[in-house]
Design a protein around this motif. Sequence first.
Motif, mmCIF file in Angstrom:
data_model
loop_
_atom_site.group_PDB
_atom_site.id
_atom_site.type_symbol
_atom_site.label_atom_id
_atom_site.label_comp_id
_atom_site.label_asym_id
_atom_site.label_seq_id
_atom_site.Cartn_x
_atom_site.Cartn_y
_atom_site.Cartn_z
ATOM 1 N N ARG A 26 -8.623 -13.822 32.154
ATOM 2 C CA ARG A 26 -8.400 -14.953 32.870
ATOM 3 C C ARG A 26 -7.289 -14.709 33.933
ATOM 4 N NH1 ARG A 26 -8.829 -20.748 30.076
ATOM 5 N NH2 ARG A 26 -7.338 -19.973 28.548
ATOM 6 N N PHE A 52 -14.838 -18.977 35.285
ATOM 7 C CA PHE A 52 -15.856 -20.112 35.066
ATOM 8 C C PHE A 52 -16.454 -19.489 33.655
ATOM 9 C CE2 PHE A 52 -16.742 -22.396 39.005
ATOM 10 C CZ PHE A 52 -15.810 -23.005 38.801
ATOM 11 N N SER A 55 -14.125 -19.605 30.479
ATOM 12 C CA SER A 55 -13.999 -20.934 30.227
ATOM 13 C C SER A 55 -15.103 -21.569 29.682
ATOM 14 C CB SER A 55 -13.539 -21.773 31.600
ATOM 15 O OG SER A 55 -12.379 -21.496 31.990
ATOM 16 N N GLY A 56 -16.271 -21.416 30.008
ATOM 17 C CA GLY A 56 -17.503 -21.819 29.410
ATOM 18 C C GLY A 56 -17.690 -21.294 28.056
ATOM 19 N N ARG A 82 -9.299 -32.835 26.677
ATOM 20 C CA ARG A 82 -9.300 -32.061 27.974
ATOM 21 C C ARG A 82 -8.578 -32.863 29.019
ATOM 22 N NH1 ARG A 82 -11.047 -29.387 24.899
ATOM 23 N NH2 ARG A 82 -9.311 -28.268 25.462
ATOM 24 N N SER A 150 -13.384 -26.139 42.682
ATOM 25 C CA SER A 150 -13.289 -25.406 41.417
ATOM 26 C C SER A 150 -13.167 -26.252 40.045
ATOM 27 C CB SER A 150 -12.718 -23.947 41.383
ATOM 28 O OG SER A 150 -11.283 -24.209 41.228
ATOM 29 N N LEU A 151 -12.027 -26.883 39.938
ATOM 30 C CA LEU A 151 -11.637 -27.926 38.750
ATOM 31 C C LEU A 151 -12.767 -28.901 38.735
ATOM 32 C CD1 LEU A 151 -9.530 -28.419 36.924
ATOM 33 C CD2 LEU A 151 -8.262 -29.744 38.560
ATOM 34 N N GLU A 154 -15.531 -27.343 36.706
ATOM 35 C CA GLU A 154 -15.102 -27.174 35.595
ATOM 36 C C GLU A 154 -15.334 -28.505 34.817
ATOM 37 O OE1 GLU A 154 -12.022 -24.689 32.978
ATOM 38 O OE2 GLU A 154 -11.401 -25.270 35.167
ATOM 39 N N GLU A 155 -14.685 -29.533 35.226
ATOM 40 C CA GLU A 155 -14.681 -30.751 34.748
ATOM 41 C C GLU A 155 -15.996 -31.325 34.461
ATOM 42 O OE1 GLU A 155 -12.149 -32.416 33.084
ATOM 43 O OE2 GLU A 155 -11.229 -30.491 33.422
ATOM 44 N N PHE A 157 -18.769 -29.649 34.269
ATOM 45 C CA PHE A 157 -19.217 -28.924 33.077
ATOM 46 C C PHE A 157 -18.632 -29.414 31.521
ATOM 47 C CE2 PHE A 157 -18.554 -25.258 30.081
ATOM 48 C CZ PHE A 157 -19.988 -24.970 29.962
ATOM 49 N N TYR A 158 -17.375 -29.855 31.631
ATOM 50 C CA TYR A 158 -16.651 -30.349 30.395
ATOM 51 C C TYR A 158 -17.516 -31.875 29.944
ATOM 52 C CZ TYR A 158 -13.003 -26.986 30.795
ATOM 53 O OH TYR A 158 -12.232 -26.126 30.435
#
Length: 188
Positions: A26, A52, A55-56, A82, A150-151, A154-155, A157-158
């Motif tokens: 990372r 990504f 993180s996934g 999170r 990008s955040l 990611e969020e 995705f969460y």
Amino acid sequence: VPSVRMGLPTVQPPRLGYEPGLDGLRAVAVSAVFLFHAGVLSGGFIGVDVFFVISGFLITSLIVSEIERNGRLALGAFWARRARRLLPAIYAVMAAAIVYSLWEGGAALRRIGDDVIATMFYVANWAQLSEGRDYFAQYESEPLLEHAWSLSVEEQFYVIWPLIIAGLLIVVRRFGLPLRPAVALAAT
């Protein structure tokens, strides 16, 4: 640890634990992004892709481990963890961007309100897309929260991925299927 299921011996899947090498990978991915923005490296966006993917994998590992340990996924607790991890940092960045915008004025000040709202609700990627912004374009004054896309991805995705896994959990329990292969199949 062996166990028995329907009269047949089975082996418990290995524990999905902490892997220090992933932190290093990372760090390399984030460094590629920084070097891209510094003009030292072309194609630094690959760092975002690597970040990504890692993180996934890590989030999926946390979710699967929780299900295997507790027999369920506590979505509220997952999302609260999170939030505790990510919100303080992004709020500090937004506060700094607001202060800078007030000091700088001009384009930064005109843009900051919408950018903060989009960042706060993790929809910066969609806001930038709707405005026709190009992440790789050169700006006279680069938007201060441009990186928040990008955040936001990611969020999002969460939010979505745990719901998919929770749905899978219902299916695998109903049909007596193993969870890990089902999650792996859904992730492909």
